[in-house]
Scaffold this motif. Structure first.
Motif, PDB file in Angstrom:
ATOM      1  N   GLN A 179      38.751 -94.496 -32.259  1.00  0.00           N
ATOM      2  CA  GLN A 179      39.692 -93.623 -31.538  1.00  0.00           C
ATOM      3  C   GLN A 179      40.894 -94.409 -31.055  1.00  0.00           C
ATOM      4  O   GLN A 179      42.027 -93.908 -31.107  1.00  0.00           O
ATOM      5  CB  GLN A 179      38.971 -92.943 -30.356  1.00  0.00           C
ATOM      6  CG  GLN A 179      39.796 -91.887 -29.664  1.00  0.00           C
ATOM      7  CD  GLN A 179      40.163 -90.731 -30.581  1.00  0.00           C
ATOM      8  OE1 GLN A 179      39.328 -90.258 -31.358  1.00  0.00           O
ATOM      9  NE2 GLN A 179      41.396 -90.283 -30.514  1.00  0.00           N
ATOM     10  N   LYS A 236      44.695 -93.549 -32.047  1.00  0.00           N
ATOM     11  CA  LYS A 236      45.732 -93.287 -31.040  1.00  0.00           C
ATOM     12  C   LYS A 236      46.938 -94.188 -31.266  1.00  0.00           C
ATOM     13  O   LYS A 236      48.079 -93.752 -31.133  1.00  0.00           O
ATOM     14  CB  LYS A 236      45.178 -93.507 -29.627  1.00  0.00           C
ATOM     15  CG  LYS A 236      44.349 -92.363 -29.126  1.00  0.00           C
ATOM     16  CD  LYS A 236      43.900 -92.605 -27.695  1.00  0.00           C
ATOM     17  CE  LYS A 236      43.009 -91.475 -27.236  1.00  0.00           C
ATOM     18  NZ  LYS A 236      42.533 -91.673 -25.861  1.00  0.00           N
ATOM     19  N   ASN A 243      49.075 -92.785 -33.808  1.00  0.00           N
ATOM     20  CA  ASN A 243      49.505 -91.423 -33.488  1.00  0.00           C
ATOM     21  C   ASN A 243      48.853 -90.382 -34.407  1.00  0.00           C
ATOM     22  O   ASN A 243      49.515 -89.463 -34.894  1.00  0.00           O
ATOM     23  CB  ASN A 243      51.027 -91.291 -33.555  1.00  0.00           C
ATOM     24  CG  ASN A 243      51.714 -92.066 -32.458  1.00  0.00           C
ATOM     25  OD1 ASN A 243      51.215 -92.149 -31.338  1.00  0.00           O
ATOM     26  ND2 ASN A 243      52.840 -92.650 -32.786  1.00  0.00           N
ATOM     27  N   GLU A 292      45.869 -87.582 -34.596  1.00  0.00           N
ATOM     28  CA  GLU A 292      44.947 -86.795 -33.781  1.00  0.00           C
ATOM     29  C   GLU A 292      43.850 -86.228 -34.669  1.00  0.00           C
ATOM     30  O   GLU A 292      44.125 -85.641 -35.717  1.00  0.00           O
ATOM     31  CB  GLU A 292      45.688 -85.653 -33.092  1.00  0.00           C
ATOM     32  CG  GLU A 292      46.685 -86.121 -32.060  1.00  0.00           C
ATOM     33  CD  GLU A 292      47.375 -84.957 -31.365  1.00  0.00           C
ATOM     34  OE1 GLU A 292      46.819 -83.847 -31.355  1.00  0.00           O
ATOM     35  OE2 GLU A 292      48.470 -85.188 -30.867  1.00  0.00           O
ATOM     36  N   GLU A 306      39.648 -84.380 -34.441  1.00  0.00           N
ATOM     37  CA  GLU A 306      38.651 -83.766 -33.565  1.00  0.00           C
ATOM     38  C   GLU A 306      37.815 -84.887 -32.946  1.00  0.00           C
ATOM     39  O   GLU A 306      37.540 -85.906 -33.586  1.00  0.00           O
ATOM     40  CB  GLU A 306      37.748 -82.825 -34.361  1.00  0.00           C
ATOM     41  CG  GLU A 306      38.474 -81.637 -34.959  1.00  0.00           C
ATOM     42  CD  GLU A 306      38.961 -80.660 -33.895  1.00  0.00           C
ATOM     43  OE1 GLU A 306      38.279 -80.498 -32.863  1.00  0.00           O
ATOM     44  OE2 GLU A 306      40.032 -80.073 -34.098  1.00  0.00           O
TER      45      GLU A 306
END
Length: 111
Positions: free
Chosen positions: A30, A34, A37, A39, A41
């Protein structure tokens, strides 16, 4: 089968972590996502981390690459004689058909 964007993002994040010799966890995947950039689920990073927790990703890449090259080569070698036999049968069949076509016209070229 097309791979979805979240799956692909998690694969790349996992490869980045493995390349840097960092343990692959959901949180670290994750974090990489991030930083890029991207995204996804919330379940994707944990799913990939769970799937890869007992695997050495570098060994998987190395072994898969060598196994994939060997299997088609063996398959092609085994299939080659069968393909040649089929081609010979097709050629024989074509020759027979062309002879029959001459007979169907009612005259032969050298009669």
């Amino acid at each position: 089968m097309a791979i979805s964007k979240p799956e692909l993002a998690c694969v790349y994040a996992s490869l980045i972590l493995a390349d840097d010799d960092i343990d692959i966890t959901g949180e670290k995947i994750q974090t990489v996502l991030k930083a890029a950039n991207v995204e996804v689920e919330p379940y994707w990073p944990g799913l990939f981390a769970k799937a890869l927790e007992n695997a050495n990703v570098k060994d998987l890449i190395t072994n898969i690459g060598s196994a994939v090259g060997a299997v088609p080569a063996a398959g092609v070698a085994a299939a080659a004689p069968a393909a040649e036999a089929k081609e010979e049968k097709k050629e024989e069949k074509k020759e027979e058909e062309s002879e029959e076509e001459d007979d169907d016209m009612g005259f032969g070229l050298f009669e």
